[in-house]
Motif scaffolding. Structure first.
Motif, PDB file in Angstrom:
ATOM      1  N   VAL A 235      35.039 -10.412  22.205  1.00 55.88           N
ATOM      2  CA  VAL A 235      35.209 -11.870  22.096  1.00 55.88           C
ATOM      3  C   VAL A 235      35.459 -12.258  20.643  1.00 55.88           C
ATOM      4  CG1 VAL A 235      34.040 -14.103  22.340  1.00 55.88           C
ATOM      5  CG2 VAL A 235      33.849 -12.390  24.151  1.00 55.88           C
ATOM      6  N   GLY A 239      38.802 -13.935  19.223  1.00 53.89           N
ATOM      7  CA  GLY A 239      38.712 -15.224  18.556  1.00 53.89           C
ATOM      8  C   GLY A 239      39.440 -15.256  17.223  1.00 53.89           C
ATOM      9  N   ARG A 249      44.165 -25.254  19.489  1.00 56.43           N
ATOM     10  CA  ARG A 249      42.846 -24.895  20.029  1.00 56.43           C
ATOM     11  C   ARG A 249      42.455 -25.742  21.243  1.00 56.43           C
ATOM     12  NH1 ARG A 249      42.633 -27.107  15.081  1.00 56.43           N
ATOM     13  NH2 ARG A 249      41.527 -29.086  14.798  1.00 56.43           N
ATOM     14  N   TRP A 253      41.306 -24.323  25.024  1.00 60.04           N
ATOM     15  CA  TRP A 253      40.125 -24.675  25.808  1.00 60.04           C
ATOM     16  C   TRP A 253      40.524 -25.165  27.196  1.00 60.04           C
ATOM     17  CZ3 TRP A 253      35.688 -22.819  24.851  1.00 60.04           C
ATOM     18  CH2 TRP A 253      35.225 -22.639  23.549  1.00 60.04           C
ATOM     19  N   PHE A 349      31.180 -26.706  18.256  1.00 60.59           N
ATOM     20  CA  PHE A 349      32.631 -26.496  18.323  1.00 60.59           C
ATOM     21  C   PHE A 349      33.376 -27.721  17.803  1.00 60.59           C
ATOM     22  CE2 PHE A 349      31.609 -23.325  21.759  1.00 60.59           C
ATOM     23  CZ  PHE A 349      32.145 -22.236  21.096  1.00 60.59           C
ATOM     24  N   GLY A 375      33.533 -20.987  13.857  1.00 61.30           N
ATOM     25  CA  GLY A 375      33.765 -21.351  15.254  1.00 61.30           C
ATOM     26  C   GLY A 375      33.751 -20.141  16.172  1.00 61.30           C
ATOM     27  N   VAL A 376      34.332 -19.038  15.717  1.00 59.72           N
ATOM     28  CA  VAL A 376      34.330 -17.795  16.500  1.00 59.72           C
ATOM     29  C   VAL A 376      32.895 -17.297  16.687  1.00 59.72           C
ATOM     30  CG1 VAL A 376      35.032 -15.369  16.513  1.00 59.72           C
ATOM     31  CG2 VAL A 376      36.674 -17.141  15.854  1.00 59.72           C
ATOM     32  N   LEU A 379      31.470 -19.158  19.409  1.00 62.02           N
ATOM     33  CA  LEU A 379      32.097 -18.690  20.648  1.00 62.02           C
ATOM     34  C   LEU A 379      31.444 -17.395  21.130  1.00 62.02           C
ATOM     35  CD1 LEU A 379      34.480 -19.052  22.689  1.00 62.02           C
ATOM     36  CD2 LEU A 379      35.808 -17.553  21.192  1.00 62.02           C
ATOM     37  N   ALA A 382      28.218 -18.291  22.718  1.00 59.58           N
ATOM     38  CA  ALA A 382      28.416 -18.966  24.001  1.00 59.58           C
ATOM     39  C   ALA A 382      28.678 -17.969  25.126  1.00 59.58           C
ATOM     40  CB  ALA A 382      29.572 -19.966  23.890  1.00 59.58           C
TER      41      ALA A 382
END
Length: 402
Positions: A235, A239, A249, A253, A349, A375-376, A379, A382
């Protein structure tokens, strides 16, 4: 149960002194060191209150912040509010469901959560601070990787001298599952997998250190022999590979959400049944993760209001081991607590997206890269939270990156 090794006490006292008297930028170092080298099973029980070594260090940080007034120049933002709201919601629901006997435990959890998060807010304030934190993690990954290499070749965990982690390395499916100072091999692997995006912020000006840290993290993940950390690395790599398309982006999403909903419609089984097929190391428990998520969805009416203190009553044997943070949040805090936690991730995010739109950042490739990597990192968490409920040292990397 109280478990204290003299070496752990000496180590935490030295780290606390460093946290108290070092410069603001360097003060973050003890938190990373404690999280990666001292098992959280090391604890003092005082008047029924549980003080892990990490919690003692958090208290030292707050003494520092209060004495130096380092909280005064920090403006309150919407993510701060969300973190606080999530804590209040979860604690309130658990008190309603379990009564006052859960209060001491929940207060300790709140100290850890808010403590680590706001330590990061107070100490990491600018681009240089982010790079220093990333450099710290990269440097630490090298000796930790060496310790994991020793465990991998000898099947003996050197951190067992502290107690709280097994002396002999666990074997599953013919593979050694190294764990170092962490409570479980999956936690060890996911910690260092989640650290990768932070280390990658060093891409432009500290390339050698970034590569060294990356190798250290990847070796630790491999030594843990668990599918979840490997998936977390994939992941993270995906990313950062999407960085050239960062301006799209929102479309990413929407596309991801559309794909998930489409699969849910066309598949004979629910879309979360795909969890059962995840096996990257030959010994995955994907079926277990599917079963608990399926039971969680099918018993919505039983947990949405005040959570569910006894999910084993659903007759699903796999519920004994909640390897999913979202399920844990729902069972502890009901739908309100779970929603509050999801809002934390969504706002995180959102903050990255807003930062990328700031002109001063949009003109700087380096700053855009750092924002994207942050941000990655979120992610990665998450996705990882679908396969493991964080405890032990994992909150350190999660809340600092938040």
């Amino acid at each position: 149960e109280q478990l204290v090794h003299p070496l752990a006490v000496v180590a935490i006292l030295l780290l606390a002194l460093f946290a108290l008297f070092s410069s603001r930028r360097r003060a973050i170092v003890p938190l990373f060191v404690a999280a990666t080298t001292i098992p959280t099973s090391q604890r003092l029980i005082i008047a029924g209150a549980d003080f892990t070594m990490l919690r003692i260090l958090i208290i030292a940080y707050f003494v520092r912040v209060m004495i130096r007034g380092e909280f005064r120049s920090i403006g309150w933002n919407r993510l701060d509010t969300a973190i606080l709201f999530w804590n209040i919601c979860g604690t309130t629901i658990m008190l309603l469901a379990h009564g006052s006997e859960i209060l001491v435990f929940r207060l300790g959890w709140t100290v850890d959560t808010l403590g680590i998060y706001f330590i990061g807010r107070f100490l990491i304030r600018n681009w240089s601070d982010v790079k220093f934190a990333a450099s710290t993690v990269a440097v630490l990954s090298v000796p930790i990787a060496i310790m994991f290499a020793v465990e991998w070749t000898t099947a003996r965990n050197m951190f067992s001298v502290f107690g709280g982690v097994p002396a002999e390395t666990v074997v599953r499916g013919g593979r050694l599952r190294c764990q170092g100072a962490f409570a479980h091999p999956i936690l060890a692997g996911t910690f260092w997998a989640a650290a990768l995006p932070l280390i990658w912020t060093l891409r432009k000006d500290r390339t050698f250190l970034m590569r060294l840290g990356t190798l250290g993290c990847l070796f630790i993940v491999a030594a843990c022999s668990s599918s979840t950390p490997v998936l977390s690395v994939l992941v993270a790599a995906t990313g950062v590979a999407l960085f050239p398309w960062r301006r799209h982006r929102t479309k990413m999403w929407v596309g991801l959400l559309t794909l998930v909903l489409s699969l849910h419609v066309v598949m004979e089984a629910p879309v979360w049944a795909l969890m059962a097929r995840v096996d990257l190391t030959g010994g995955s428990t994907g079926w277990h993760r599917y079963r608990i998520f399926d039971a969680f969805m099918n018993h919505f009416s039983e947990w949405y209001l005040l959570g569910e203190p006894d999910p084993m009553s659903w007759g699903v044997w796999e519920m004994r081991d909640l390897t999913n943070m979202y399920i844990a949040e729902g069972l502890n805090g009901g739908l309100l607590g779970l929603t509050a936690f999801l809002i934390v991730l969504i706002l995180a995010f959102g903050n990255v997206g807003r930062a990328l739109n700031v002109k001063a950042i949009a003109r700087s490739f380096t700053r855009q890269w750092i924002c994207w990597c942050v941000g990655v990192a979120i992610l990665v968490h998450a996705f990882t939270l679908l396969g493991v409920a964080y405890f032990g040292q994992m909150p350190v990397i999660l809340y600092l990156e938040l």
